[in-house]
Each structure stands twice: as structure tokens, then as C-alpha cells.
Scaffold this motif. Structure first.
Motif, PDB file in Angstrom:
ATOM      1  N   ALA A   1     -14.050  -5.037   3.292  1.00 47.63           N
ATOM      2  CA  ALA A   1     -13.799  -4.329   2.046  1.00 47.63           C
ATOM      3  C   ALA A   1     -14.966  -3.385   1.780  1.00 47.63           C
ATOM      4  N   LYS A   2     -14.690  -2.091   1.682  1.00 50.68           N
ATOM      5  CA  LYS A   2     -15.741  -1.081   1.545  1.00 50.68           C
ATOM      6  C   LYS A   2     -15.785  -0.579   0.095  1.00 50.68           C
ATOM      7  N   LEU A   3     -16.959  -0.713  -0.520  1.00 50.07           N
ATOM      8  CA  LEU A   3     -17.125  -0.329  -1.921  1.00 50.07           C
ATOM      9  C   LEU A   3     -18.127   0.812  -2.035  1.00 50.07           C
ATOM     10  N   ASN A   4     -17.654   1.968  -2.481  1.00 55.51           N
ATOM     11  CA  ASN A   4     -18.522   3.106  -2.771  1.00 55.51           C
ATOM     12  C   ASN A   4     -19.125   2.882  -4.150  1.00 55.51           C
ATOM     13  N   ILE A   5     -20.412   2.567  -4.202  1.00 56.51           N
ATOM     14  CA  ILE A   5     -21.019   2.189  -5.483  1.00 56.51           C
ATOM     15  C   ILE A   5     -21.168   3.380  -6.428  1.00 56.51           C
ATOM     16  N   ASP A   6     -21.198   4.606  -5.901  1.00 52.40           N
ATOM     17  CA  ASP A   6     -21.277   5.774  -6.772  1.00 52.40           C
ATOM     18  C   ASP A   6     -19.980   5.977  -7.539  1.00 52.40           C
TER      19      ASP A   6
ATOM     20  N   LEU B   1     -15.653  -9.471   3.998  1.00 53.62           N
ATOM     21  CA  LEU B   1     -16.979  -8.884   4.170  1.00 53.62           C
ATOM     22  C   LEU B   1     -17.016  -7.638   3.297  1.00 53.62           C
ATOM     23  N   LEU B   2     -17.783  -7.703   2.210  1.00 52.85           N
ATOM     24  CA  LEU B   2     -17.854  -6.605   1.258  1.00 52.85           C
ATOM     25  C   LEU B   2     -19.044  -5.715   1.596  1.00 52.85           C
ATOM     26  N   ASP B   3     -18.753  -4.499   2.028  1.00 57.09           N
ATOM     27  CA  ASP B   3     -19.789  -3.527   2.399  1.00 57.09           C
ATOM     28  C   ASP B   3     -19.994  -2.564   1.243  1.00 57.09           C
ATOM     29  N   CYS B   4     -21.123  -2.698   0.544  1.00 56.02           N
ATOM     30  CA  CYS B   4     -21.455  -1.823  -0.580  1.00 56.02           C
ATOM     31  C   CYS B   4     -22.289  -0.667  -0.043  1.00 56.02           C
ATOM     32  N   TRP B   5     -21.815   0.553  -0.228  1.00 52.84           N
ATOM     33  CA  TRP B   5     -22.435   1.712   0.383  1.00 52.84           C
ATOM     34  C   TRP B   5     -22.427   2.883  -0.602  1.00 52.84           C
ATOM     35  N   ALA B   6     -23.077   3.978  -0.197  1.00 52.38           N
ATOM     36  CA  ALA B   6     -23.087   5.200  -1.000  1.00 52.38           C
ATOM     37  C   ALA B   6     -23.089   6.404  -0.052  1.00 52.38           C
ATOM     38  N   PRO B   7     -22.450   7.506  -0.465  1.00 54.77           N
ATOM     39  CA  PRO B   7     -22.362   8.683   0.416  1.00 54.77           C
ATOM     40  C   PRO B   7     -23.711   9.265   0.804  1.00 54.77           C
ATOM     41  N   TRP B   8     -24.723   9.110  -0.054  1.00 56.54           N
ATOM     42  CA  TRP B   8     -26.043   9.699   0.218  1.00 56.54           C
ATOM     43  C   TRP B   8     -26.917   8.806   1.099  1.00 56.54           C
ATOM     44  N   CYS B   9     -26.425   7.622   1.428  1.00 55.41           N
ATOM     45  CA  CYS B   9     -27.223   6.605   2.138  1.00 55.41           C
ATOM     46  C   CYS B   9     -27.046   6.741   3.649  1.00 55.41           C
ATOM     47  N   GLU B  10     -28.083   7.250   4.338  1.00 55.98           N
ATOM     48  CA  GLU B  10     -27.990   7.410   5.795  1.00 55.98           C
ATOM     49  C   GLU B  10     -27.864   6.071   6.520  1.00 55.98           C
ATOM     50  N   PRO B  11     -28.649   5.027   6.139  1.00 55.99           N
ATOM     51  CA  PRO B  11     -28.455   3.733   6.802  1.00 55.99           C
ATOM     52  C   PRO B  11     -27.033   3.203   6.665  1.00 55.99           C
ATOM     53  N   CYS B  12     -26.396   3.485   5.520  1.00 58.67           N
ATOM     54  CA  CYS B  12     -25.006   3.053   5.333  1.00 58.67           C
ATOM     55  C   CYS B  12     -24.093   3.687   6.381  1.00 58.67           C
ATOM     56  N   LYS B  13     -24.362   4.953   6.687  1.00 60.94           N
ATOM     57  CA  LYS B  13     -23.536   5.667   7.664  1.00 60.94           C
ATOM     58  C   LYS B  13     -23.724   5.100   9.069  1.00 60.94           C
ATOM     59  N   ASN B  14     -24.903   4.540   9.331  1.00 63.33           N
ATOM     60  CA  ASN B  14     -25.141   3.904  10.630  1.00 63.33           C
ATOM     61  C   ASN B  14     -24.488   2.531  10.706  1.00 63.33           C
ATOM     62  N   LEU B  15     -24.481   1.817   9.590  1.00 58.58           N
ATOM     63  CA  LEU B  15     -23.961   0.454   9.579  1.00 58.58           C
ATOM     64  C   LEU B  15     -22.439   0.399   9.557  1.00 58.58           C
TER      65      LEU B  15
ATOM     66  N   ALA C   1      -2.904  -7.528   3.755  1.00 61.02           N
ATOM     67  CA  ALA C   1      -3.629  -6.258   3.674  1.00 61.02           C
ATOM     68  C   ALA C   1      -4.198  -5.877   5.035  1.00 61.02           C
ATOM     69  N   ASP C   2      -4.559  -4.594   5.176  1.00 56.22           N
ATOM     70  CA  ASP C   2      -5.201  -4.136   6.401  1.00 56.22           C
ATOM     71  C   ASP C   2      -6.553  -4.808   6.560  1.00 56.22           C
ATOM     72  N   VAL C   3      -7.086  -4.795   7.778  1.00 55.36           N
ATOM     73  CA  VAL C   3      -8.374  -5.448   8.009  1.00 55.36           C
ATOM     74  C   VAL C   3      -9.531  -4.622   7.467  1.00 55.36           C
ATOM     75  N   ILE C   4      -9.319  -3.331   7.183  1.00 52.74           N
ATOM     76  CA  ILE C   4     -10.341  -2.475   6.579  1.00 52.74           C
ATOM     77  C   ILE C   4      -9.734  -1.844   5.333  1.00 52.74           C
ATOM     78  N   VAL C   5     -10.343  -2.092   4.186  1.00 47.77           N
ATOM     79  CA  VAL C   5      -9.762  -1.663   2.914  1.00 47.77           C
ATOM     80  C   VAL C   5     -10.838  -1.014   2.055  1.00 47.77           C
ATOM     81  N   ASP C   6     -10.512   0.121   1.442  1.00 45.88           N
ATOM     82  CA  ASP C   6     -11.386   0.738   0.443  1.00 45.88           C
ATOM     83  C   ASP C   6     -11.128   0.055  -0.895  1.00 45.88           C
ATOM     84  N   ILE C   7     -12.213  -0.306  -1.573  1.00 40.06           N
ATOM     85  CA  ILE C   7     -12.115  -1.092  -2.795  1.00 40.06           C
ATOM     86  C   ILE C   7     -12.338  -0.216  -4.028  1.00 40.06           C
TER      87      ILE C   7
END
Length: 307
Positions: free
Chosen positions: A83-88, A51-65, A26-32
């Protein structure tokens, strides 16, 4: 702790080799999402850390990280999968993982949760966190913080100040970047701007050890005698002269010589200035930080002298 499969609700069982080989490609960056969570995160981690990154579109700190994590994933070149997980969009997976706030970053290896952190960390701290589990590539570039520190070590405070200004603007919630900016401004010869940055910190952070350290260096610079006043002390052997010389050494960054002079003054004349030498030693420890080698050494010597 075991990772739970969100589809079955059961702990992951070891996959066969064909499945892990598929995950490894798989690619090194994957949407889950639900369709690939097991293959990429659960089964894939049996071969390659995830590395599972749990984030949300409304989360400004997520956009920085997220850009920092993506940069590191590309830099590590397959040493881990991001692995990027949009929790919404995928609330069922988020519920199975027990996500309560974002950003929430989890390191999964061999189907197990090895470590995690919440919130936004500076890039340097994320690198240090990753390094405990995953070997960084030998040709890894320096983080911005490391570049700034290297510039300060080389006497280029202007470059360091520029880096910390950019970091402070990009990450306004990172108080440490603003404190580092104040330190760089002080090293650049701008004490008034440094003080303004320190004074502008949130009230609860103004007395943090790191901020106290920069403020102590600022105050030492104000209290130390000028070159002319220092020259006027030539030939004097009284306690005041020894103290002022030590203060100038500390203000100039010659900490070891200044600490040594203060310790000797304390031995020679403990009563000078109402125990001023000892009080100033403690201020220098604050300026250097509790873990600095000189703080450790001279705190031990101070303790031995007193007790």
C-alpha cells in the motif's frame, strides 16, 4: 499497537468477513487515500499482511526504495499487499500514523503494527526483514546481492563487480554497496581501484567494520610474499618463515590454515615481531567480520591460550 482509523480517530474494530474478502481481492500494489485506507490497510490486514510505504514526490530515497518494494510485492504474488501512501497528498493519514520522515515502511498484520523501518535498505535486508513475518515463495529469484555473492563464491569476481557497480550507481547513498564493490575489485585483481573506492568513502564510514575488513584483505595482499619469495622460504623453520607463510595463506583466502599457523606461531614464539602473530590474528578477525564462524572459533582459542 493498534492502528488508528484516520476518519474517526478511533482504534480499528474487527471487520466482518465480507469486508475482508473484498480487501483480499485487491491488487497486490495499491495507492492509498482516504477512500480506501480503512478497507485496504486496516481491514485488509486482518486477512493479508499489508506493507505500507509512506513516501513523498520530493524524496529521492523514496524513489530508490519503491521499485524494490514493488518488485517484491509482485514476486510474493499476494502474500502481502503493498500500500503506497503519498504523504504530501494525504497529510491527515500521515499525521494519524505519526510519519515524521520518509521513506517510512510499516508492516501491518491483523490490524496491528508489527514492525517498521525508516530510510532505504538494500534489497537483501528487506527480504530478510520480510522473511521474519511472511513466507517467501519457493521459486523466489535471488536478490542482486545474493547473485553477486554467488558469483564471488564461484570465483567469478568480474560478474560480482559488475553487479555492485550497478547497485552503487543506482543507490549512491548505500555505502555498503561501495564497500562490496571494493571487495569485488580486490577479488578481481584490481587493488588500486579497490583502494580508491575505499578512500572515496565518507570519512565517517572509512573505519566501519566492513570497510576495515576489505582494507585488511587489501593490505594482506600487499604484505604477503610473492610466489618467488615463498619458494625461497622452503626448508626454513624459523618464526619469520612461519609468519610469512601464514600471511600468504590469509592473502590467498585460505583463512583457516592461516589462522591456525598464526596461532601456532604465537604459542611457539610470542615475542616474534613484538607479538606480531597475535596482532595479525586480530587483523584477520577484522577482515572476516565479527560474526564469521572462523572469527568466533579462533577468537575463543586465542582467549583460551592467553587466559
Amino acid at each position: 499497537m493498534p492502528i488508528i482509523d484516520p476518519n474517526s480517530g478511533q482504534p480499528l474494530t474487527s471487520p466482518d468477513s465480507s469486508e475482508t474478502n473484498a480487501a483480499a481481492s485487491a491488487d497486490v500494489i495499491v495507492d492509498i487515500d482516504m477512500s480506501n485506507f480503512q478497507q485496504v490497510v486496516l481491514e485488509g490486514s486482518m486477512q493479508t499482511p499489508v506493507l505500507l510505504d509512506c513516501w513523498a514526490p520530493w524524496c529521492e530515497p523514496c524513489k530508490n526504495l519503491m521499485p524494490v518494494l514493488e518488485k517484491l510485492a509482485r514476486e510474493y504474488n499476494g502474500a502481502f499487499i503493498l500500500a503506497k501512501l503519498n504523504i504530501d497528498e494525504h497529510q491527515q493519514i500521515a499525521a494519524q500514523l505519526g510519519i515524521r520522515s520518509v521513506p517510512d515502511v510499516k508492516l501491518i498484520m491483523q490490524g496491528q503494527l508489527f514492525d517498521e523501518f525508516q530510510g532505504v535498505l538494500p534489497e537483501k535486508q528487506i527480504r530478510e526483514w520480510l522473511a521474519k513475518y511472511i513466507q517467501a515463495p519457493e521459486d523466489a529469484p535471488q536478490s542482486p546481492e545474493e547473485q553477486a555473492q554467488a558469483a564471488l563464491d564461484a570465483g567469478d569476481a568480474t560478474t560480482a563487480r559488475g553487479i555492485f557497480e550497478q547497485l552503487s550507481q543506482a543507490h549512491p547513498d548505500h555505502v555498503d554497496y561501495r564497500i562490496d564493490l571494493a571487495g569485488a575489485l580486490l577479488a578481481e585483481g584490481n587493488p588500486d581501484r579497490a583502494r580508491a573506492v575505499l578512500d572515496g568513502l565518507p570519512p565517517e564510514d572509512r573505519d566501519a567494520p566492513k570497510a576495515r575488513g576489505v582494507r585488511a584483505r587489501l593490505e594482506f595482499g600487499e604484505e604477503a610474499p610473492s610466489a618467488e619469495a615463498l619458494a625461497a622460504l622452503e626448508g626454513r623453520d624459523d618464526s619469520e618463515a612461519h609468519y610469512l607463510r601464514a600471511l600468504r595463506q590469509v592473502a590467498d583466502g585460505n583463512y583457516e590454515a592461516g589462522l591456525d599457523a598464526l596461532l601456532k606461531l604465537m604459542q611457539r614464539d610470542r615475542a616474534y615481531g613484538d607479538d606480531l602473530a597475535r596482532k595479525t590474528l586480530l587483523r584477520v578477525f577484522d577482515a572476516l567480520g565479527a560474526d564469521h564462524p572462523l572469527t568466533v572459533t579462533y577468537r575463543r582459542r586465542l582467549f583460551a591460550m592467553m587466559y
